[in-house]
Design an enzyme around this catalytic site. Structure first.
Site, PDB file in Angstrom:
ATOM      1  CG  ASP A  25      -1.525   1.253   1.626  1.00  0.00           C
ATOM      2  OD1 ASP A  25      -2.244   1.712   0.457  1.00  0.00           O
ATOM      3  OD2 ASP A  25      -1.305   1.862   2.658  1.00  0.00           O
ATOM      4  CG  ASP A  27      -1.496   7.695   0.436  1.00  0.00           C
ATOM      5  OD1 ASP A  27      -1.307   9.024   0.619  1.00  0.00           O
ATOM      6  OD2 ASP A  27      -1.460   7.236  -0.644  1.00  0.00           O
ATOM      7  CG  ASN A 296      10.400  13.530  29.043  1.00  0.00           C
ATOM      8  OD1 ASN A 296      11.196  13.210  29.791  1.00  0.00           O
ATOM      9  ND2 ASN A 296       9.388  13.111  28.809  1.00  0.00           N
ATOM     10  CD  GLU A 360       9.758   9.389  28.300  1.00  0.00           C
ATOM     11  OE1 GLU A 360      10.309   9.219  29.250  1.00  0.00           O
ATOM     12  OE2 GLU A 360       8.347   9.368  27.900  1.00  0.00           O
ATOM     13  CG  PHE A 392       6.917  -4.508  29.641  1.00  0.00           C
ATOM     14  CD1 PHE A 392       8.060  -5.491  29.368  1.00  0.00           C
ATOM     15  CD2 PHE A 392       7.094  -3.397  28.682  1.00  0.00           C
ATOM     16  CE1 PHE A 392       9.011  -5.226  28.296  1.00  0.00           C
ATOM     17  CE2 PHE A 392       8.208  -3.246  27.955  1.00  0.00           C
ATOM     18  CZ  PHE A 392       8.967  -4.292  27.523  1.00  0.00           C
TER      19      PHE A 392
HETATM   20  P1  ADP Z   1      10.479  14.085  33.676  1.00  0.00           P
HETATM   21  O1  ADP Z   1       9.218  13.192  34.008  1.00  0.00           O
HETATM   22  O2  ADP Z   1      10.065  15.617  34.215  1.00  0.00           O
HETATM   23  O3  ADP Z   1      11.407  13.776  32.635  1.00  0.00           O
HETATM   24  P2  ADP Z   1      12.255  12.277  35.108  1.00  0.00           P
HETATM   25  O4  ADP Z   1      11.877  11.650  36.471  1.00  0.00           O
HETATM   26  O5  ADP Z   1      12.201  11.436  33.815  1.00  0.00           O
HETATM   27  O6  ADP Z   1      11.411  13.515  34.886  1.00  0.00           O
HETATM   28  O7  ADP Z   1      13.644  12.927  35.184  1.00  0.00           O
HETATM   29  C1  ADP Z   1      14.489  13.454  34.088  1.00  0.00           C
HETATM   30  C2  ADP Z   1      15.470  14.500  34.617  1.00  0.00           C
HETATM   31  O8  ADP Z   1      16.362  13.935  35.717  1.00  0.00           O
HETATM   32  C3  ADP Z   1      15.897  15.112  33.424  1.00  0.00           C
HETATM   33  O9  ADP Z   1      15.275  16.216  32.846  1.00  0.00           O
HETATM   34  C4  ADP Z   1      17.431  15.518  33.952  1.00  0.00           C
HETATM   35  O10 ADP Z   1      17.272  16.899  34.503  1.00  0.00           O
HETATM   36  C5  ADP Z   1      17.612  14.719  35.269  1.00  0.00           C
HETATM   37  N1  ADP Z   1      18.826  13.667  35.222  1.00  0.00           N
HETATM   38  C6  ADP Z   1      19.568  13.417  36.042  1.00  0.00           C
HETATM   39  N2  ADP Z   1      20.406  12.081  35.505  1.00  0.00           N
HETATM   40  C7  ADP Z   1      19.922  12.058  34.235  1.00  0.00           C
HETATM   41  C8  ADP Z   1      20.239  11.054  33.416  1.00  0.00           C
HETATM   42  N3  ADP Z   1      21.422  10.077  33.394  1.00  0.00           N
HETATM   43  N4  ADP Z   1      19.582  10.997  32.100  1.00  0.00           N
HETATM   44  C9  ADP Z   1      18.560  11.667  32.012  1.00  0.00           C
HETATM   45  N5  ADP Z   1      18.094  12.814  32.769  1.00  0.00           N
HETATM   46  C10 ADP Z   1      18.670  12.714  33.968  1.00  0.00           C
HETATM   47  N1  RBF Z   2       7.514   2.648  27.726  1.00  0.00           N
HETATM   48  C1  RBF Z   2       6.576   1.807  27.551  1.00  0.00           C
HETATM   49  O1  RBF Z   2       5.399   1.784  27.597  1.00  0.00           O
HETATM   50  N2  RBF Z   2       7.154   0.589  26.513  1.00  0.00           N
HETATM   51  C2  RBF Z   2       8.370   0.203  26.323  1.00  0.00           C
HETATM   52  O2  RBF Z   2       8.772  -0.833  25.754  1.00  0.00           O
HETATM   53  C3  RBF Z   2       9.338   1.232  26.869  1.00  0.00           C
HETATM   54  N3  RBF Z   2      10.655   1.206  26.625  1.00  0.00           N
HETATM   55  C4  RBF Z   2      11.540   2.157  27.190  1.00  0.00           C
HETATM   56  C5  RBF Z   2      12.915   1.836  26.820  1.00  0.00           C
HETATM   57  C6  RBF Z   2      13.943   2.930  27.361  1.00  0.00           C
HETATM   58  C7  RBF Z   2      15.220   2.884  27.039  1.00  0.00           C
HETATM   59  C8  RBF Z   2      13.547   4.060  27.978  1.00  0.00           C
HETATM   60  C9  RBF Z   2      14.227   4.990  28.628  1.00  0.00           C
HETATM   61  C10 RBF Z   2      12.203   4.378  28.163  1.00  0.00           C
HETATM   62  C11 RBF Z   2      11.029   3.183  27.967  1.00  0.00           C
HETATM   63  N4  RBF Z   2       9.648   3.193  28.157  1.00  0.00           N
HETATM   64  C12 RBF Z   2       8.781   2.230  27.670  1.00  0.00           C
HETATM   65  C13 RBF Z   2       9.350   4.532  28.559  1.00  0.00           C
HETATM   66  C14 RBF Z   2       8.999   4.739  30.018  1.00  0.00           C
HETATM   67  O3  RBF Z   2       7.681   4.389  30.037  1.00  0.00           O
HETATM   68  C15 RBF Z   2       8.917   6.159  30.219  1.00  0.00           C
HETATM   69  O4  RBF Z   2      10.555   6.769  30.023  1.00  0.00           O
HETATM   70  C16 RBF Z   2       8.425   6.564  31.702  1.00  0.00           C
HETATM   71  O5  RBF Z   2       7.120   6.480  31.586  1.00  0.00           O
HETATM   72  C17 RBF Z   2       8.669   7.971  32.091  1.00  0.00           C
HETATM   73  O6  RBF Z   2       8.043   8.872  31.173  1.00  0.00           O
HETATM   74 MG    MG Z   3      11.441  12.056  31.727  1.00  0.00          MG
END
Ligand code: ADP
Ligand code: RBF
Ligand code: MG
Length: 432
Positions: A25, A27, A296, A360, A392
């Site tokens: 397909d 599109d 993020n 992320e 999961f």
């Molecule tokens: P959020 O939901 O706001 O993204 P998280 O719990 O995922 O919060 O934490 C992400 C934050 O943690 C990042 O934005 C960064 O400021 C901090 N941080 C500390 N260590 C790490 C790392 N190794 N990788 C990514 N983010 C990290």
């Molecule tokens: N979320 C899922 O729902 N399914 C996944 O298979 C999944 N794999 C991930 C793999 C990696 C390496 C990372 C960093 C995150 C993954 N997550 C996955 C996302 C995870 O749910 C998310 O980082 C948290 O919910 C924080 O927002």
């Molecule tokens: Mg995050």
């Protein structure tokens, strides 16, 4: 040595037959037209009645896969618009004109170029079966560098009596391929109407759903297999030659149950995809719920580039611009940037049923007390694909899998073709 499977095609049917021909397909399967079509059709309908965005979106989704005229007719019916005032032809002409000005914006779907090259290189006879009429198709394909010429035969919507979900277009494609046994054909389709049409023609059908979280609809349409993106198509399961671009990496079992290394297959991306922007707040559950912080990126500004990646888990390098006052110690005005290995998820996190796409990365480095980089510029060079997003049975199994992804990412980044990419000037913000 234990071997972990490459990204798996999910059931309904696990027992796949042997096919010889492939029907594609267009599109939503090979080219990413769905969002543009949604935008244009929405704008044309919006001025013809009082509709909510949700109503319009739902109507458009119901006709996905149909020929433009059939789809327009059905949408007007669903929205109960008076066709004496809003004729199908008028609406169609207006959408057609707007779309024809914008086809150049459309990218190929992730993995589409790889699939077409593979089919061509292996001499696998391939058909395009599209609901698009031929005059439209020419305009749609103008900005695509001639790959359609590599496809053996093309069947367009204007050449058949009935559009999808009727089987006509696939039956015509098979005739042109010279196949008399439909069971020798596998169809790749993103819409449930397309899957129904393929099944009605007697062919096998793999669904690559364009609609998030709607497994049931595709199962009901009779899909023989449902995969998350073209990256996960495993032709060897259908008696065709396998892709040869996977790389093996060896990973020790993180759960410690066995000391034997496992082999994982990763898929290098050509070209690598660069994504960047300031780190923004996510759902606040990365560190808290999973013990895995993910920095993020805002998805809006990187949409064009991030759409080149199918939802899934990837590895690469990350460059983080240091905060104010952090310098390299030589020239106190020069902020230093550092690069880190990273593993990232891009998509809808099925485990948490997010309605928003997120990007992320988890930087595989312990930042200790310096681990707050909200607002700081982050740059990612995404080098390879690890696996599709999955659901999961428990939080523990998601966490375990994420840690395994991190091990796979580290092992992949240690391969010579990826190791040197750490010094990329993009990641270092132009500093070398
Ligand atoms: P959020 O939901 O706001 O993204 P998280 O719990 O995922 O919060 O934490 C992400 C934050 O943690 C990042 O934005 C960064 O400021 C901090 N941080 C500390 N260590 C790490 C790392 N190794 N990788 C990514 N983010 C990290
Ligand atoms: N979320 C899922 O729902 N399914 C996944 O298979 C999944 N794999 C991930 C793999 C990696 C390496 C990372 C960093 C995150 C993954 N997550 C996955 C996302 C995870 O749910 C998310 O980082 C948290 O919910 C924080 O927002
Ligand atoms: Mg995050």
């Amino acid at each position: 040595m234990a071997t972990a499977a490459a990204p798996e095609e999910s059931a309904p049917s696990k027992c796949f037959p042997t096919v010889t021909h492939v029907i594609l397909d267009l599109d939503g399967t090979l080219i990413n037209t769905e969002q543009l079509v949604d935008e244009v059709v929405t704008s044309v309908l919006d001025k013809r009645g009082e509709f909510t965005a949700g109503q319009l979106h739902k109507a458009i989704e119901q006709v996905r896969g149909m020929r433009p005229k059939d789809g327009t007719k059905a949408i007007l019916q669903i929205l109960q618009l008076d066709t004496e005032i809003h004729s199908v032809d008028d609406v169609l002409a207006e959408t057609g004109e707007l779309l024809n000005q914008r086809w150049g914006e459309v990218n190929m779907m992730p993995g589409a170029k790889r699939l077409l090259d593979y089919l061509h290189e292996h001499g696998i006879k391939t058909a395009l079966a599209t609901s698009t009429p031929s005059d439209f198709l020419e305009k749609k394909m103008e900005s695509h560098d001639g790959w359609i010429k590599k496809i053996n035969v093309v069947a367009t919507g204007d050449e058949v009596e009935n559009g999808k979900p009727a089987p006509d277009i696939f039956t015509l494609a098979m005739e042109r391929l010279g196949v008399s046994d439909a069971k020798k054909c596998i169809v790749l389709e993103d819409t449930s109407l397309g899957v129904q049409a393929a099944k009605a023609s007697g062919a096998f059908a793999i669904a690559i759903p364009s609609i998030q979280n709607d497994q049931k609809t595709y199962e009901t349409s009779g899909a023989d297999s449902i995969i998350k993106s073209l990256y996960d198509f495993q032709p060897e399961r259908w008696g065709l030659p396998g892709f040869e671009d996977y790389l093996d990496v060896q990973v020790k079992d993180t759960a410690g149950e066995t000391q034997e290394p496992e082999t994982h297959q990763i898929l290098p991306l050509h070209p690598a995809i660069n994504l960047g922007g300031p780190v923004v707040k996510g759902f606040g559950r990365g560190s808290k719920t999973l013990g895995v912080p993910t920095a993020n990126l805002e998805i809006g500004p990187i949409k064009l580039e991030s759409d080149k990646l199918a939802p899934g888990i990837y590895f690469g390098w990350a460059g983080l611009r240091d905060g104010e006052g952090v310098t390299d110690g030589k020239n106190s005005n020069t902020p230093i940037s550092s690069t880190y290995p990273m593993v990232m998820s891009i998509g809808w996190n099925p485990f948490f049923e997010n309605s928003q796409k997120t990007c992320e990365p988890w930087l595989l480095h312990d930042f200790g007390d310096n681990g707050d980089f909200y607002g700081r510029e982050l740059r990612l060079s995404v080098l390879g694909y690890i696996r599709p997003e999955a659901n999961f049975v428990s939080l523990e199994s998601l966490i375990e899998r994420i840690h395994k992804d991190a091990s796979v990412a580290k092992a992949a980044l240690d391969l010579s073709q990826f190791r040197d990419k750490r010094k990329d000037t993009y990641l270092l913000f132009g500093e070398t």
